[in-house]
Write a protein that holds these residues in place. Structure first.
Motif, PDB file in Angstrom:
ATOM      1  N   VAL B  86       0.738  -1.280  -0.067  1.00 40.95           N
ATOM      2  CA  VAL B  86       0.007  -0.157  -0.204  1.00 40.95           C
ATOM      3  C   VAL B  86       0.886   1.322  -0.264  1.00 40.95           C
ATOM      4  CG1 VAL B  86      -1.714   1.343   1.238  1.00 40.95           C
ATOM      5  CG2 VAL B  86      -1.845  -1.305   1.300  1.00 40.95           C
ATOM      6  N   LEU B  87       1.677   1.276   1.020  1.00 36.32           N
ATOM      7  CA  LEU B  87       2.335   2.757   1.254  1.00 36.32           C
ATOM      8  C   LEU B  87       3.413   2.900   0.279  1.00 36.32           C
ATOM      9  CD1 LEU B  87       2.227   1.844   5.051  1.00 36.32           C
ATOM     10  CD2 LEU B  87       1.051   3.785   3.854  1.00 36.32           C
ATOM     11  N   ARG B  88       4.160   1.937  -0.250  1.00 41.95           N
ATOM     12  CA  ARG B  88       5.092   2.256  -1.091  1.00 41.95           C
ATOM     13  C   ARG B  88       4.728   2.639  -2.341  1.00 41.95           C
ATOM     14  NH1 ARG B  88      10.482  -1.419  -1.556  1.00 41.95           N
ATOM     15  NH2 ARG B  88      10.472  -0.663   0.666  1.00 41.95           N
ATOM     16  N   ARG B  89       3.460   2.293  -2.984  1.00 45.83           N
ATOM     17  CA  ARG B  89       3.056   2.859  -3.985  1.00 45.83           C
ATOM     18  C   ARG B  89       2.490   4.090  -3.983  1.00 45.83           C
ATOM     19  NH1 ARG B  89       1.847  -1.832  -7.235  1.00 45.83           N
ATOM     20  NH2 ARG B  89       2.179  -3.754  -5.945  1.00 45.83           N
ATOM     21  N   MET B  90       2.258   4.482  -2.512  1.00 42.31           N
ATOM     22  CA  MET B  90       1.694   5.956  -2.687  1.00 42.31           C
ATOM     23  C   MET B  90       2.813   6.954  -2.217  1.00 42.31           C
ATOM     24  SD  MET B  90      -1.680   5.347  -0.344  1.00 42.31           S
ATOM     25  CE  MET B  90      -2.180   6.943  -0.853  1.00 42.31           C
ATOM     26  N   MET B  91       4.153   6.726  -2.376  1.00 39.18           N
ATOM     27  CA  MET B  91       5.126   7.466  -2.311  1.00 39.18           C
ATOM     28  C   MET B  91       5.214   8.665  -3.172  1.00 39.18           C
ATOM     29  SD  MET B  91       8.908   5.611  -1.763  1.00 39.18           S
ATOM     30  CE  MET B  91       9.935   6.624  -0.902  1.00 39.18           C
ATOM     31  N   GLY B  92       5.373   9.910  -2.811  1.00 40.26           N
ATOM     32  CA  GLY B  92       5.174  10.906  -3.638  1.00 40.26           C
ATOM     33  C   GLY B  92       3.789  11.552  -3.599  1.00 40.26           C
ATOM     34  N   GLN B  93       2.865  10.804  -3.133  1.00 44.90           N
ATOM     35  CA  GLN B  93       1.396  11.491  -3.032  1.00 44.90           C
ATOM     36  C   GLN B  93       1.557  12.314  -1.883  1.00 44.90           C
ATOM     37  OE1 GLN B  93      -1.135  10.363  -5.028  1.00 44.90           O
ATOM     38  NE2 GLN B  93       0.162   8.910  -6.194  1.00 44.90           N
ATOM     39  N   PRO B  94       0.450  13.143  -1.719  1.00 46.22           N
ATOM     40  CA  PRO B  94       0.339  14.018  -0.796  1.00 46.22           C
ATOM     41  C   PRO B  94       0.126  13.490   0.553  1.00 46.22           C
ATOM     42  CG  PRO B  94      -1.209  14.764  -2.470  1.00 46.22           C
ATOM     43  CD  PRO B  94      -0.660  13.616  -2.828  1.00 46.22           C
ATOM     44  N   VAL B  95       0.670  13.944   1.883  1.00 44.43           N
ATOM     45  CA  VAL B  95       0.589  13.294   2.931  1.00 44.43           C
ATOM     46  C   VAL B  95      -0.644  12.874   3.435  1.00 44.43           C
ATOM     47  CG1 VAL B  95       1.149  13.338   5.508  1.00 44.43           C
ATOM     48  CG2 VAL B  95       2.891  14.220   3.734  1.00 44.43           C
ATOM     49  N   ILE B  96      -1.487  13.621   2.984  1.00 46.44           N
ATOM     50  CA  ILE B  96      -3.157  13.372   3.483  1.00 46.44           C
ATOM     51  C   ILE B  96      -3.683  12.257   2.984  1.00 46.44           C
ATOM     52  CG2 ILE B  96      -4.113  15.012   1.442  1.00 46.44           C
ATOM     53  CD1 ILE B  96      -5.682  14.490   5.360  1.00 46.44           C
ATOM     54  N   ALA B  97      -3.459  11.728   1.677  1.00 44.70           N
ATOM     55  CA  ALA B  97      -3.786  10.745   0.951  1.00 44.70           C
ATOM     56  C   ALA B  97      -3.054   9.335   1.767  1.00 44.70           C
ATOM     57  CB  ALA B  97      -3.275  10.577  -0.454  1.00 44.70           C
ATOM     58  N   VAL B  98      -2.003   9.384   2.115  1.00 44.89           N
ATOM     59  CA  VAL B  98      -1.127   8.311   2.828  1.00 44.89           C
ATOM     60  C   VAL B  98      -1.853   8.003   4.190  1.00 44.89           C
ATOM     61  CG1 VAL B  98       0.826   7.194   3.393  1.00 44.89           C
ATOM     62  CG2 VAL B  98       0.999   8.869   1.591  1.00 44.89           C
ATOM     63  N   VAL B  99      -2.118   9.193   4.788  1.00 43.18           N
ATOM     64  CA  VAL B  99      -2.919   9.105   6.147  1.00 43.18           C
ATOM     65  C   VAL B  99      -4.223   8.548   6.011  1.00 43.18           C
ATOM     66  CG1 VAL B  99      -3.937  10.467   8.222  1.00 43.18           C
ATOM     67  CG2 VAL B  99      -1.695  11.173   7.086  1.00 43.18           C
ATOM     68  N   MET B 100      -4.989   8.791   4.756  1.00 45.75           N
ATOM     69  CA  MET B 100      -6.387   8.255   4.976  1.00 45.75           C
ATOM     70  C   MET B 100      -6.024   6.567   4.512  1.00 45.75           C
ATOM     71  SD  MET B 100      -8.098  10.861   5.285  1.00 45.75           S
ATOM     72  CE  MET B 100      -9.784   9.883   5.253  1.00 45.75           C
ATOM     73  N   ALA B 101      -4.943   6.342   3.717  1.00 41.81           N
ATOM     74  CA  ALA B 101      -5.029   4.740   3.413  1.00 41.81           C
ATOM     75  C   ALA B 101      -4.460   4.126   4.847  1.00 41.81           C
ATOM     76  CB  ALA B 101      -3.526   4.818   2.583  1.00 41.81           C
ATOM     77  N   THR B 102      -3.943   5.017   5.826  1.00 38.95           N
ATOM     78  CA  THR B 102      -3.683   4.334   6.864  1.00 38.95           C
ATOM     79  C   THR B 102      -4.987   3.963   7.764  1.00 38.95           C
ATOM     80  OG1 THR B 102      -3.200   6.235   8.319  1.00 38.95           O
ATOM     81  CG2 THR B 102      -1.240   5.249   7.126  1.00 38.95           C
ATOM     82  N   PHE B 103      -5.830   5.072   7.495  1.00 35.47           N
ATOM     83  CA  PHE B 103      -6.969   4.756   8.209  1.00 35.47           C
ATOM     84  C   PHE B 103      -7.867   3.686   7.639  1.00 35.47           C
ATOM     85  CE2 PHE B 103      -8.142   9.212   9.920  1.00 35.47           C
ATOM     86  CZ  PHE B 103      -8.921   8.687  11.061  1.00 35.47           C
ATOM     87  N   GLY B 104      -7.721   3.632   6.278  1.00 34.74           N
ATOM     88  CA  GLY B 104      -8.320   2.215   5.809  1.00 34.74           C
ATOM     89  C   GLY B 104      -7.726   1.033   6.074  1.00 34.74           C
ATOM     90  N   ILE B 105      -6.461   1.008   6.327  1.00 31.98           N
ATOM     91  CA  ILE B 105      -5.747  -0.230   6.528  1.00 31.98           C
ATOM     92  C   ILE B 105      -6.275  -0.747   7.919  1.00 31.98           C
ATOM     93  CG2 ILE B 105      -3.617  -1.306   7.466  1.00 31.98           C
ATOM     94  CD1 ILE B 105      -2.239   0.578   5.215  1.00 31.98           C
ATOM     95  N   GLY B 106      -6.381   0.458   9.040  1.00 31.14           N
ATOM     96  CA  GLY B 106      -7.009   0.111  10.403  1.00 31.14           C
ATOM     97  C   GLY B 106      -8.242  -0.663  10.259  1.00 31.14           C
ATOM     98  N   PHE B 107      -9.228   0.079   9.596  1.00 27.84           N
ATOM     99  CA  PHE B 107     -10.610  -0.418   9.431  1.00 27.84           C
ATOM    100  C   PHE B 107     -10.342  -1.941   8.906  1.00 27.84           C
ATOM    101  CE2 PHE B 107     -12.090   4.079   9.289  1.00 27.84           C
ATOM    102  CZ  PHE B 107     -12.973   3.905  10.456  1.00 27.84           C
ATOM    103  N   VAL B 108      -9.731  -2.255   8.202  1.00 31.43           N
ATOM    104  CA  VAL B 108      -9.465  -3.597   7.295  1.00 31.43           C
ATOM    105  C   VAL B 108      -9.140  -4.393   8.470  1.00 31.43           C
ATOM    106  CG1 VAL B 108      -8.333  -4.876   5.684  1.00 31.43           C
ATOM    107  CG2 VAL B 108      -9.293  -2.899   4.878  1.00 31.43           C
ATOM    108  N   LEU B 109      -8.263  -4.079   8.882  1.00 29.76           N
ATOM    109  CA  LEU B 109      -7.742  -5.029  10.045  1.00 29.76           C
ATOM    110  C   LEU B 109      -8.671  -5.421  11.408  1.00 29.76           C
ATOM    111  CD1 LEU B 109      -3.997  -3.697  11.002  1.00 29.76           C
ATOM    112  CD2 LEU B 109      -4.497  -5.489   9.730  1.00 29.76           C
ATOM    113  N   ARG B 110      -9.360  -4.254  11.643  1.00 32.17           N
ATOM    114  CA  ARG B 110     -10.378  -4.397  12.841  1.00 32.17           C
ATOM    115  C   ARG B 110     -11.541  -5.281  12.397  1.00 32.17           C
ATOM    116  NH1 ARG B 110     -12.215   1.250  15.041  1.00 32.17           N
ATOM    117  NH2 ARG B 110     -10.226   1.406  14.504  1.00 32.17           N
TER     118      ARG B 110
END
Lengths: 263, 293
Positions: B86-110
């Protein structure tokens, strides 16, 4: 024998071309200056050589080896080191740690092994520290500042730390991006002497971007002039000083005296 | 029991809870320092580690140390996978996009945890002996004290690692200036992977301690939200700040539990954070970016 050979380099960002058909050769053990007005593509050229930009066309050869597609973090191991136009030191870290990072790729143990702090990694690092203190830091008269944090040093010294960091890896090719920008006359002279000393001591091939024409005339063996992304002339400093195209592109008015003229 | 004794007892218990906050906070800070990304999946990575521990220790009936080791290795692998896919593909994207991705990862794990284990609370085996601890007349819950000793050791190890090991120095260099670190030959991507794995390992230990003090549910990760306050209080990029702030928030919660009625405890950390943000927006020890003009 040429240490660095750049052939027919073209670099475009969208429709804008930063470099077109640039060929520059840096001869082994010589100082080659890249000059040109602001926006001529000098720093873009450096960024291609150090791998931050992938050229649209053309090749970069280091000692005959094609490194055009090599990612930036793999290049220091081949002997390329650089300094930056704006000082890019690691704030919050000591002078010694900053310099040591320059030799990061020289160490055998990988990041993960080093993370575990194995005995071998520790010995290797102690050896590196010793070498830096005796060689590089002493050479650049930084030894008394080794334990200070870099952001507390005056500007001229910070530049020297950056140079020390580039030298820590004992590079074959050293890229200096405006090493004396913002310095006063004495600091500029000291830096010029250092650059000559580096070449004398280690035989380093040096590629230099500089606006200070006096310094370029004094230091360089070879000059390449960029204008609007094209290499308009190459030759010895004297030849460049007489070249009408260079004079009009770079200095504006034809016939103006060159020596000592600062940008 | 005298007033002083109550105060001391709650203080020490609070600091012991604060140790867990500190650990989770360190997980946040490591990732933030290296990549500038606030990892909202931290709490859920912690939860995933705790479930792995439960699986090994209870279902497969392994010794707790072996179970913990497996859990740490598993969550490191999980973090590596997340970083890689997930995150490596998002390198260079705006930080907020990556932060939202971490949100998503959290929901998936839960979600995965809820499907696999249901929402009932599990009891973890007594990882640490339950026997209470006495300092003079003050009685402290044994799990908290031993958990605190464990967290202190781990924090110390992390600080030493960051300060003196070459990987730690490479990490700090990446944090200070990514581009330059790259030019020095530091494999910035590997540093990112390393920080994610380190954060996951720390989170697992914290998760197991937290779950063994209370109980294990898929919502264990919400402790990450409390820690959000801790991290902001301490300064997002400050290891020292997070340690102090973690202990302080733990102490503050214990104090409000001791002296103030019921539910106020839940909001005190946030009030402290709010006050802090008004006085020092960079956190207690966070560094204000200084521009030379």
């Amino acid at each position: 024998m040429s240490a660095l050979e750049v052939c027919d380099l073209t670099l475009s960002f969208g429709g804008i071309s930063a470099l077109s058909g640039v060929s520059i050769v840096a001869a082994d053990g010589q100082i080659t200056a890249v000059i040109g007005p602001n926006g001529a593509g000098k720093t873009s050229f450096f960024n291609v050589v150090s791998g931050f930009y992938r050229p649209t066309a053309g090749r970069v050869l280091l000692d005959g080896r094609d490194i055009t597609a090599l990612p930036p973090h793999r290049r220091p191991a081949l002997g390329i080191a650089r300094t930056f136009q704006n000082i890019a030191l690691f704030h919050g870290m000591t002078v010694l740690d900053n310099i040591k990072l320059g030799a990061h790729t020289q160490l055998q143990t990988g990041l993960f092994g080093a993370g575990l702090f194995l005995g071998h990694a520790r010995r290797e690092e102690a050896e590196l520290t010793r070498r830096i203190q005796s060689d590089v830091a002493g050479f650049l008269e930084l030894d008394t500042h080794a334990d200070k944090e870099v952001q507390d040093l005056p500007y001229g010294l910070q530049r020297r730390v950056e140079l020390a960091r580039a030298l820590a890896a004992r590079p074959k090719l050293l890229l200096l991006d405006e090493p004396v920008a913002g310095m006063n006359r004495e600091e500029k002279q000291a830096m010029s002497r250092l650059i000559l000393d580096i070449r004398r001591q280690w035989g380093t091939t040096i590629l230099l971007i500089e606006h200070d024409m006096g310094m370029v005339m004094d230091l360089s063996d070879h000059v390449a002039v960029l204008n609007f992304g094209r290499c308009i002339a190459t030759g010895t400093p004297d030849e460049m000083g007489r070249n009408q195209e260079v004079i009009s592109a770079y200095l504006g008015e034809p016939g103006a005296p060159l020596a000592g003229q600062a940008a | 029991m005298s007033g002083l004794q109550v105060f001391l007892e709650y203080t020490l218990a609070g600091i012991a809870t604060g140790g867990v906050y500190t650990l989770v906070g360190l997980g946040f800070v490591l990732v933030f320092k290296a990549s500038g990304v606030f990892n909202f999946a931290m709490g859920d990575m912690m939860m995933a580690g705790a479930y792995t521990f439960y699986l090994c220790a209870v279902v497969f009936d392994l010794h707790w140390a072996v179970a913990l080791l497996i859990a740490v290795v598993f969550s490191c692998a999980l973090a590596w996978l997340i970083e890689r896919t997930v995150l490596r593909r998002m390198m260079g994207q705006p930080v907020i996009a990556v932060v939202m991705a971490t949100f998503g990862i959290g929901f998936v794990l839960r979600g995965i945890a809820a499907i696999a284990f249901g929402s009932e609370a599990y009891q973890l085996p007594a990882l640490l002996p339950r026997a209470p601890f006495f300092i003079g007349d003050i009685m402290l819950p044994g799990k908290s004290v031993r958990g605190f000793v464990l967290t202190t050791g781990l924090c110390g190890a992390i600080i030493l690692f960051l300060r003196y090991s070459r990987a730690g120095i490479a990490l700090r260099a990446t944090a200070a200036d990514q581009i330059t670190a790259y030019a020095m030959g530091i494999n910035v991507r590997r540093v990112f992977a390393l920080t994610w794995m380190a954060a996951a390992a720390i989170g697992t230990v914290a998760g197991v301690i937290a779950a063994s003090v209370t109980s294990l549910t898929p919502d264990l990760g919400t402790i990450g939200l409390n820690v959000l306050g801790v991290v902001i209080l301490g300064g997002l990029n400050s290891v020292g700040g997070v340690i102090v702030a973690g202990l302080f928030i733990g102490w503050l919660e214990a104090m409000t539990a001791a002296y103030l009625p019921g539910d106020i405890r839940e909001i005190t950390p946030y009030i402290a954070v709010l006050a802090m943000l008004m006085i020092r927006p960079y956190g207690l020890f966070g560094t204000r970016p200084v521009e030379r003009i």
